[in-house]
Design a protein around this motif. Structure first.
Motif, PDB file in Angstrom:
ATOM      1  N   LEU A 108      -1.021   1.201  -9.283  1.00  0.00           N
ATOM      2  CA  LEU A 108      -1.917   0.099 -10.020  1.00  0.00           C
ATOM      3  C   LEU A 108      -1.613  -1.491 -10.783  1.00  0.00           C
ATOM      4  O   LEU A 108      -2.730  -2.508  -9.392  1.00  0.00           O
ATOM      5  N   LYS A 166      -6.106   5.515 -10.993  1.00  0.00           N
ATOM      6  CA  LYS A 166      -6.959   4.979 -12.058  1.00  0.00           C
ATOM      7  C   LYS A 166      -7.727   6.133 -13.055  1.00  0.00           C
ATOM      8  O   LYS A 166      -7.430   6.353 -14.054  1.00  0.00           O
ATOM      9  N   TYR A 167      -8.125   6.623 -11.699  1.00  0.00           N
ATOM     10  CA  TYR A 167      -8.753   8.388 -12.319  1.00  0.00           C
ATOM     11  C   TYR A 167      -7.633   8.958 -13.474  1.00  0.00           C
ATOM     12  O   TYR A 167      -7.732   9.480 -14.252  1.00  0.00           O
ATOM     13  N   GLN A 173       0.499  -1.136   0.418  1.00  0.00           N
ATOM     14  CA  GLN A 173      -0.126   0.086   0.337  1.00  0.00           C
ATOM     15  C   GLN A 173       0.910   1.200  -0.182  1.00  0.00           C
ATOM     16  O   GLN A 173       0.794   1.971  -0.904  1.00  0.00           O
ATOM     17  N   ASP A 219      -1.744  -1.892  -6.377  1.00  0.00           N
ATOM     18  CA  ASP A 219      -2.099  -1.855  -6.397  1.00  0.00           C
ATOM     19  C   ASP A 219      -3.788  -1.263  -6.610  1.00  0.00           C
ATOM     20  O   ASP A 219      -4.288  -0.602  -7.204  1.00  0.00           O
ATOM     21  N   PRO A 220      -4.780  -2.423  -7.571  1.00  0.00           N
ATOM     22  CA  PRO A 220      -5.359  -2.974  -8.835  1.00  0.00           C
ATOM     23  C   PRO A 220      -6.582  -2.261  -8.121  1.00  0.00           C
ATOM     24  O   PRO A 220      -7.506  -1.495  -8.873  1.00  0.00           O
ATOM     25  N   GLU A 221      -7.121  -1.423  -6.557  1.00  0.00           N
ATOM     26  CA  GLU A 221      -8.452  -0.384  -6.520  1.00  0.00           C
ATOM     27  C   GLU A 221      -8.302   0.565  -6.350  1.00  0.00           C
ATOM     28  O   GLU A 221      -8.969   0.739  -5.716  1.00  0.00           O
ATOM     29  N   PHE A 222      -7.046   0.950  -6.480  1.00  0.00           N
ATOM     30  CA  PHE A 222      -6.907   2.406  -6.446  1.00  0.00           C
ATOM     31  C   PHE A 222      -7.507   3.548  -6.884  1.00  0.00           C
ATOM     32  O   PHE A 222      -7.069   3.882  -8.013  1.00  0.00           O
ATOM     33  N   TRP A 223      -8.548   3.448  -6.938  1.00  0.00           N
ATOM     34  CA  TRP A 223      -9.338   4.128  -7.742  1.00  0.00           C
ATOM     35  C   TRP A 223      -8.956   5.476  -8.279  1.00  0.00           C
ATOM     36  O   TRP A 223      -8.749   6.279  -8.733  1.00  0.00           O
TER      37      TRP A 223
END
Length: 196
Positions: free
Chosen positions: A143, A153-154, A99, A146-150
């Motif tokens: 990413l 991504k944005y 993280q 941490d593939p869920e790091f919004w």
């Protein structure tokens, strides 16, 4: 048999109870000393992090704790000191948890994208191109960790749109998608086509 064992235990206690109590006391003293050292180190780490957060320029060794490395990276990226940030990020990649490493790459990517946007505002597209591509690489690394790091991504999508909006940013090799200059809407798989 039980009486004999009990008598031996009583005799042993009478002869050795002082030594056992001293050994137990020393064990507790050493454990307390270790805990105090760890507590003091945590306090010093928290104080340094707070100083960095409030804008004090405090140097951190590359072998420091991951929390300190992350705080220093945040301090440096806020001031767009990218080269120093990269060096500390490499150290963070060696010692940090997933993280923290993802957040470190995200901070560096944001700093790179800020520099690119500043160049774009001054119409320096050629100077902005490498910063856009580097920011995309750092977002991609965040990413991966941490593939869920919004937020990553944005922001990655924002950087990808810059490449599509300004085709001069395209590299001749790599995993960049080519874009029709008349299309301003993204063709990322999974995204709806049509009006924005």
């Amino acid at each position: 048999m039980i009486d004999r064992l009990r008598k031996r235990a009583v005799v042993f206690w009478r002869e050795q109870h002082s030594a056992l109590l001293v050994a137990l006391l020393l064990t507790f003293a050493v454990a307390t000393g270790f805990e105090l050292v760890a507590w003091r180190r945590a306090l010093a780490t928290n104080d340094t992090i707070e100083l960095l957060r409030t804008g004090h320029d405090i140097q951190i060794d590359a072998d420091a704790r991951s929390e300190l490395l992350f705080a220093r990276i945040a301090f440096l990226t806020k001031r767009d000191e990218l080269d120093q940030s990269r060096g500390l990020l490499e150290a963070l990649d060696r010692v940090g948890d997933t993280q923290t490493r993802a957040r470190g790459h995200y901070l560096l990517a944001n700093a790179l994208l800020r520099v690119a946007l500043a160049h774009i505002e001054r119409s320096e597209l050629e100077a902005a191109a490498p910063f856009v591509n580097l920011s995309k690489r750092e977002y991609r690394r965040a990413l991966q960790l941490d593939p869920e790091f919004w937020d990553a991504k944005y922001n990655f999508d924002v950087a990808a749109r810059l490449v599509r909006d300004f085709p001069d940013f395209e590299r001749t090799s790599g995993d960049e998608l080519s874009a029709d200059p008349k299309k301003l809407w993204t063709d990322i798989p999974g995204k709806p086509k049509g009006l924005p």
